[in-house]
Design an enzyme around this catalytic site. Structure first.
Site, PDB file in Angstrom:
ATOM      1  N   TYR A   1       8.711  69.115 -49.057  1.00 46.17           N
ATOM      2  CA  TYR A   1       9.669  69.027 -47.944  1.00 46.17           C
ATOM      3  C   TYR A   1       9.258  67.917 -46.978  1.00 46.17           C
ATOM      4  O   TYR A   1      10.063  67.032 -46.650  1.00 46.17           O
ATOM      5  CB  TYR A   1       9.748  70.380 -47.213  1.00 46.17           C
ATOM      6  CG  TYR A   1      10.436  70.308 -45.874  1.00 46.17           C
ATOM      7  CD1 TYR A   1      11.760  69.881 -45.762  1.00 46.17           C
ATOM      8  CD2 TYR A   1       9.755  70.668 -44.705  1.00 46.17           C
ATOM      9  CE1 TYR A   1      12.378  69.811 -44.517  1.00 46.17           C
ATOM     10  CE2 TYR A   1      10.378  70.607 -43.464  1.00 46.17           C
ATOM     11  CZ  TYR A   1      11.682  70.171 -43.373  1.00 46.17           C
ATOM     12  OH  TYR A   1      12.289  70.098 -42.141  1.00 46.17           O
TER      13      TYR A   1
ATOM     14  N   ASN B   1       8.713  73.426 -33.682  1.00 46.24           N
ATOM     15  CA  ASN B   1       9.383  74.658 -34.122  1.00 46.24           C
ATOM     16  C   ASN B   1      10.650  74.902 -33.315  1.00 46.24           C
ATOM     17  O   ASN B   1      10.573  75.343 -32.161  1.00 46.24           O
ATOM     18  CB  ASN B   1       8.424  75.835 -34.004  1.00 46.24           C
ATOM     19  CG  ASN B   1       7.312  75.742 -35.033  1.00 46.24           C
ATOM     20  OD1 ASN B   1       6.566  74.775 -35.059  1.00 46.24           O
ATOM     21  ND2 ASN B   1       7.229  76.719 -35.894  1.00 46.24           N
TER      22      ASN B   1
HETATM   23  P1  NAD Z   1      20.088  74.894 -41.748  1.00 47.43           P
HETATM   24  O1  NAD Z   1      19.790  75.198 -43.169  1.00 47.43           O
HETATM   25  O2  NAD Z   1      20.535  75.990 -40.859  1.00 47.43           O
HETATM   26  O3  NAD Z   1      21.146  73.695 -41.654  1.00 47.43           O
HETATM   27  C1  NAD Z   1      21.301  72.703 -42.615  1.00 47.43           C
HETATM   28  C2  NAD Z   1      22.799  72.515 -42.844  1.00 47.43           C
HETATM   29  O4  NAD Z   1      23.009  71.430 -43.768  1.00 47.43           O
HETATM   30  C3  NAD Z   1      23.456  73.739 -43.464  1.00 47.43           C
HETATM   31  O5  NAD Z   1      24.655  74.029 -42.780  1.00 47.43           O
HETATM   32  C4  NAD Z   1      23.730  73.325 -44.920  1.00 47.43           C
HETATM   33  O6  NAD Z   1      24.848  73.993 -45.467  1.00 47.43           O
HETATM   34  C5  NAD Z   1      23.929  71.832 -44.775  1.00 47.43           C
HETATM   35  N1  NAD Z   1      23.601  71.047 -45.980  1.00 47.43           N
HETATM   36  C6  NAD Z   1      22.445  71.041 -46.677  1.00 47.43           C
HETATM   37  N2  NAD Z   1      22.505  70.176 -47.691  1.00 47.43           N
HETATM   38  C7  NAD Z   1      23.734  69.602 -47.639  1.00 47.43           C
HETATM   39  C8  NAD Z   1      24.401  68.617 -48.413  1.00 47.43           C
HETATM   40  N3  NAD Z   1      23.813  68.034 -49.469  1.00 47.43           N
HETATM   41  N4  NAD Z   1      25.654  68.265 -48.072  1.00 47.43           N
HETATM   42  C9  NAD Z   1      26.281  68.841 -47.005  1.00 47.43           C
HETATM   43  N5  NAD Z   1      25.697  69.772 -46.237  1.00 47.43           N
HETATM   44  C10 NAD Z   1      24.438  70.153 -46.550  1.00 47.43           C
HETATM   45  O7  NAD Z   1      18.758  74.217 -41.167  1.00 47.43           O
HETATM   46  P2  NAD Z   1      18.298  73.979 -39.663  1.00 47.43           P
HETATM   47  O8  NAD Z   1      17.181  74.914 -39.376  1.00 47.43           O
HETATM   48  O9  NAD Z   1      19.467  73.937 -38.786  1.00 47.43           O
HETATM   49  O10 NAD Z   1      17.689  72.517 -39.786  1.00 47.43           O
HETATM   50  C11 NAD Z   1      18.508  71.377 -39.564  1.00 47.43           C
HETATM   51  C12 NAD Z   1      17.686  70.130 -39.815  1.00 47.43           C
HETATM   52  O11 NAD Z   1      16.557  70.114 -38.951  1.00 47.43           O
HETATM   53  C13 NAD Z   1      17.148  70.025 -41.240  1.00 47.43           C
HETATM   54  O12 NAD Z   1      17.256  68.672 -41.643  1.00 47.43           O
HETATM   55  C14 NAD Z   1      15.681  70.411 -41.090  1.00 47.43           C
HETATM   56  O13 NAD Z   1      14.894  69.760 -42.045  1.00 47.43           O
HETATM   57  C15 NAD Z   1      15.365  69.907 -39.694  1.00 47.43           C
HETATM   58  N6  NAD Z   1      14.278  70.618 -39.018  1.00 47.43           N
HETATM   59  C16 NAD Z   1      14.406  71.956 -38.723  1.00 47.43           C
HETATM   60  C17 NAD Z   1      13.371  72.612 -38.061  1.00 47.43           C
HETATM   61  C18 NAD Z   1      13.471  74.076 -37.688  1.00 47.43           C
HETATM   62  O14 NAD Z   1      12.542  74.597 -37.061  1.00 47.43           O
HETATM   63  N7  NAD Z   1      14.555  74.774 -38.030  1.00 47.43           N
HETATM   64  C19 NAD Z   1      12.196  71.922 -37.719  1.00 47.43           C
HETATM   65  C20 NAD Z   1      12.108  70.563 -38.040  1.00 47.43           C
HETATM   66  C21 NAD Z   1      13.158  69.919 -38.674  1.00 47.43           C
HETATM   67  N1  UDP Z   2       4.488  83.608 -39.441  1.00 46.62           N
HETATM   68  C1  UDP Z   2       3.963  84.888 -39.556  1.00 46.62           C
HETATM   69  N2  UDP Z   2       4.766  85.874 -40.033  1.00 46.62           N
HETATM   70  C2  UDP Z   2       6.060  85.673 -40.407  1.00 46.62           C
HETATM   71  C3  UDP Z   2       6.595  84.364 -40.286  1.00 46.62           C
HETATM   72  C4  UDP Z   2       5.773  83.361 -39.796  1.00 46.62           C
HETATM   73  O1  UDP Z   2       2.795  85.118 -39.239  1.00 46.62           O
HETATM   74  O2  UDP Z   2       6.736  86.617 -40.851  1.00 46.62           O
HETATM   75  C5  UDP Z   2       3.640  82.540 -38.902  1.00 46.62           C
HETATM   76  C6  UDP Z   2       3.454  81.364 -39.848  1.00 46.62           C
HETATM   77  O3  UDP Z   2       2.362  81.585 -40.695  1.00 46.62           O
HETATM   78  C7  UDP Z   2       3.231  80.217 -38.866  1.00 46.62           C
HETATM   79  C8  UDP Z   2       4.023  80.614 -37.614  1.00 46.62           C
HETATM   80  O4  UDP Z   2       4.281  82.013 -37.770  1.00 46.62           O
HETATM   81  O5  UDP Z   2       1.870  80.157 -38.515  1.00 46.62           O
HETATM   82  C9  UDP Z   2       5.336  79.871 -37.493  1.00 46.62           C
HETATM   83  O6  UDP Z   2       6.005  79.966 -38.736  1.00 46.62           O
HETATM   84  P1  UDP Z   2       7.487  79.452 -38.944  1.00 46.62           P
HETATM   85  O7  UDP Z   2       7.840  79.701 -40.386  1.00 46.62           O
HETATM   86  O8  UDP Z   2       8.362  80.042 -37.906  1.00 46.62           O
HETATM   87  O9  UDP Z   2       7.394  77.902 -38.651  1.00 46.62           O
HETATM   88  P2  UDP Z   2       6.513  76.726 -39.313  1.00 46.62           P
HETATM   89  O10 UDP Z   2       5.493  76.383 -38.268  1.00 46.62           O
HETATM   90  O11 UDP Z   2       5.921  77.221 -40.589  1.00 46.62           O
HETATM   91  O12 UDP Z   2       7.507  75.640 -39.507  1.00 46.62           O
END
Ligand code: NAD
Ligand code: UDP
Length: 331
Positions: free
Chosen positions: A143, A172
């Site tokens: 990833y 996060n």
């Molecule tokens: P999410 O899975 O809720 O949202 C992703 C969206 O993209 C979904 O609606 C999915 O249907 C759509 N999608 C995926 N592949 C697609 C494709 N090929 N064509 C069209 N649509 C597609 O995820 P999220 O948690 O909202 O994350 C959004 C972005 O932020 C992602 O790129 C993720 O890598 C990045 N990100 C998230 C976090 C977090 O903590 N959630 C942290 C760092 C980066």
């Molecule tokens: N974590 C945990 N129990 C859970 C889910 C997550 O102890 O059920 C911990 C995980 O190991 C990490 C932190 O919580 O240390 C944050 O995890 P998350 O998956 O939310 O985010 P990440 O930092 O992995 O993107």
């Protein structure tokens, strides 16, 4: 005439908050999403929604032929780390090919601005804390590698075609819109705060803490939680930064504060007034001890001012969402 912005992945967790923030600011919004991990109910009715896959160039052409898109916010990706370790090709296919096709369509339609959801996972197990934009990016899972490859592509398409971009490396993402109308609903849910709140609701008996022998004060992992609407706001600022003629770059987005898993559970107990039983479980593969962002560059260059600086306030918004939607969007 307001500017038209495309949010790829606008039916997802962060994407739906992004769309809300853009509409609130007065932008015209086009959502492209294949609903693979997103939700139809999360699609904002004030935006124009095109259901389809960003890897499908014919589909993208249809969208771009109809819509006067001036910038793309790229949030469509798969993002579950353990899944990426078990099935790396799924991640390279969706994330990397999706980015190639979006860049191709930008080139064809002369769209000059791209804001990209990157991640702390591009840093791997950094030797330095807090993590700055100068910290070496050495991802330790597919990833993180896919996201770093996407950042690198953005660099070269700028050199060749003048497509300007900002990579925003979120730490996060947490919380929900304060009124609880949209929020986090992943399936499977792997993130700590929604799993804690599931436990608070009695939907599972015990929270598993993945390891208490890390090199941290209480032995549990330390992470930097940043509110989803603050993240969304940073994208709008990044777009303005590019439109002002500034060069392509990257910013780390976090709160500059770390909380251990135990501290997050304690904060959630205060917010929810629930016991939240928790037990120590084996480590989850690939968890770095500590990830904390240094976001001073985003603050000084973009003028980013996060509104949520208190972890309990962040958790409270997720709790409001959870109480209104105990089963997520199915509720
Ligand atoms: P999410 O899975 O809720 O949202 C992703 C969206 O993209 C979904 O609606 C999915 O249907 C759509 N999608 C995926 N592949 C697609 C494709 N090929 N064509 C069209 N649509 C597609 O995820 P999220 O948690 O909202 O994350 C959004 C972005 O932020 C992602 O790129 C993720 O890598 C990045 N990100 C998230 C976090 C977090 O903590 N959630 C942290 C760092 C980066
Ligand atoms: N974590 C945990 N129990 C859970 C889910 C997550 O102890 O059920 C911990 C995980 O190991 C990490 C932190 O919580 O240390 C944050 O995890 P998350 O998956 O939310 O985010 P990440 O930092 O992995 O993107």
């Amino acid at each position: 005439m307001s500017e038209t912005i495309m949010v790829a992945g606008g039916a997802g967790y962060i994407g739906s908050h992004m769309v809300h923030q853009l509409l609130k600011t007065g932008y015209d919004v086009v959502i492209v999403d294949n609903l693979s991990t997103g939700h139809r109910q999360a699609v904002n009715p004030q935006a124009r929604f095109y259901e389809g896959d960003t890897r499908d160039i014919q589909f993208l052409k249809q969208v771009f032929a109809q819509e006067p898109i001036q910038a793309i916010i790229h949030m469509d990706a798969f993002s579950i780390v353990p899944e990426s370790v078990g099935d790396p090709l799924k991640y390279f296919d969706n994330n990397v090919i999706g980015m190639i096709k979006l860049l191709e369509i930008m080139q064809q339609y002369d769209v000059k601005y791209l804001i990209f959801s990157s991640t702390a996972a591009t840093f791997g197990q950094p030797q330095q804390s807090p993590i700055t934009e100068q910290t070496p990016q050495q991802p330790i899972n597919p990833y993180g590698v896919s996201k770093l490859m996407m950042e690198q592509m953005m660099h070269w398409v700028d050199q060749a075609y003048g497509i300007k971009s900002v990579a925003l490396r979120y730490f996060n993402a947490a919380g929900a819109l304060a009124d609880g109308s949209i929020g986090e609903d992943h399936n499977p849910e792997t993130h700590l705060i929604p799993i804690i709140l599931k436990t608070a609701m009695g939907q599972q008996d015990t929270l598993k803490i993945y390891g208490n022998d890390y090199q941290t004060p209480d032995g549990t992992n330390v992470r930097d939680y940043v509110h989803v609407t603050d993240l969304a706001q940073a994208h709008i600022l990044a777009l303005k930064y590019l439109q002002a003629g500034n060069p392509s770059t990257a910013f780390n987005l976090g709160s500059n504060q770390g909380f251990s898993v135990q501290e997050i559970i304690q904060a959630a107990r205060k917010v929810t007034q629930k016991a939240i039983p928790a037990e120590i479980a084996p480590r989850r593969g690939g968890d770095p001890d500590i990830l904390i962002a240094d976001s001073s560059r985003a603050k000084s260059i973009l003028g980013w001012q996060p509104q949520y600086t208190d972890i309990q306030a962040i958790i409270k918004t997720a709790w409001t969402w959870k109480q209104k939607h105990p089963q997520g969007y199915q509720s």
